[in-house]
Design an enzyme around this catalytic site. Sequence first.
Site, PDB file in Angstrom:
ATOM      1  N   GLU A   1     -48.452 -56.460 -49.115  1.00 11.44           N
ATOM      2  CA  GLU A   1     -47.320 -56.013 -49.953  1.00 11.44           C
ATOM      3  C   GLU A   1     -46.488 -57.184 -50.476  1.00 11.44           C
ATOM      4  O   GLU A   1     -45.436 -57.506 -49.929  1.00 11.44           O
ATOM      5  CB  GLU A   1     -46.410 -55.045 -49.180  1.00 11.44           C
ATOM      6  CG  GLU A   1     -45.310 -54.470 -50.061  1.00 11.44           C
ATOM      7  CD  GLU A   1     -44.331 -53.570 -49.322  1.00 11.44           C
ATOM      8  OE1 GLU A   1     -43.498 -52.937 -49.995  1.00 11.44           O
ATOM      9  OE2 GLU A   1     -44.387 -53.494 -48.079  1.00 11.44           O
TER      10      GLU A   1
ATOM     11  N   LYS B   1     -50.053 -52.894 -51.685  1.00  8.73           N
ATOM     12  CA  LYS B   1     -48.842 -52.118 -51.967  1.00  8.73           C
ATOM     13  C   LYS B   1     -48.003 -52.930 -52.938  1.00  8.73           C
ATOM     14  O   LYS B   1     -47.493 -53.988 -52.595  1.00  8.73           O
ATOM     15  CB  LYS B   1     -48.066 -51.800 -50.687  1.00  8.73           C
ATOM     16  CG  LYS B   1     -46.805 -50.965 -50.952  1.00  8.73           C
ATOM     17  CD  LYS B   1     -46.209 -50.395 -49.678  1.00  8.73           C
ATOM     18  CE  LYS B   1     -44.946 -49.602 -49.979  1.00  8.73           C
ATOM     19  NZ  LYS B   1     -44.411 -48.894 -48.801  1.00  8.73           N
TER      20      LYS B   1
END
Length: 295
Positions: free
Chosen positions: A176, A213
Amino acid sequence: MNQEQVKKMRDGKGFIAALDQSGGSTPKALRNYGINEDSYKNEAEMFDLVHEMRTRIISSESFTSEHILGAILFKETMEREIEGIPTADYLWEKKGIIPFLKIDNGLAEEANGVQLMKPMPEVDKLLERAVEKNIFGTKERSVIKSANKEGIKQIVEQQFELAKKVLSYNLIPIVEPEVDIHAADKAECEEIMKAEILEQLKSIPEDQQVMLKLTIPTEANLYRELIEHPRVMRVVALSGGYSREQANELLAKNHGMIASFSRALSEGLSAAQSDDEFDKTMSESIKGIYEASIQ
């Protein structure tokens, strides 16, 4: 690795619920839920209250595998139980929802236009514990603030270095590198980051996959190449400070990208609501995010 979970995460319809607020972000999450700081005396009481909130969300009738593929937990939540069952086991056995664990220790100070992850000296112990607790994968967040090529290269390299460690424990990492939605050069940040991710994916073995993500991109479908990449199991979107309505609207324009919302998921929920009111609000939230995720 549970192959049923692998197939569900790779091919299933739905989204990932992010329930992983840590010590630093928990007071804000509780405030949004209608519980102020004067309701608890210390961190232990605070975590008790946030576990009650998460238990209410997870055990809600509307929180099911019909719309939700996975849920990201904070380590405190992983170590606790719901209805006498360890949280990760409850998610999978009772709900058919795949459990993930947030493993980063938060963000370092900004340098080169990015915030790297803080050092993680205990990460091996945490990953061992995740395996013991039947966790499927992990999530680790860092933040890009401006289009500094050196900084973005550093952030993506750090993410993939950790991802390889996670893979060595037979867990699936959610990489992420968030791009700040307020960055003046957000679109440029995303182009640089995408190129760096594609470069790093070359170092992932053929028989392994990671998840990504990412902030919903300025240019719709910018991440199509990542979504279709053989080393990527799934690309999920963070809400990044957008309202749920905004996030859903933007996400729906990005085909193949699914939601992994935190604050946008719990928007409108309150400790003061009756169970019926709570479930109705949850159901509307979940259905809206699901619809945006299957476009």
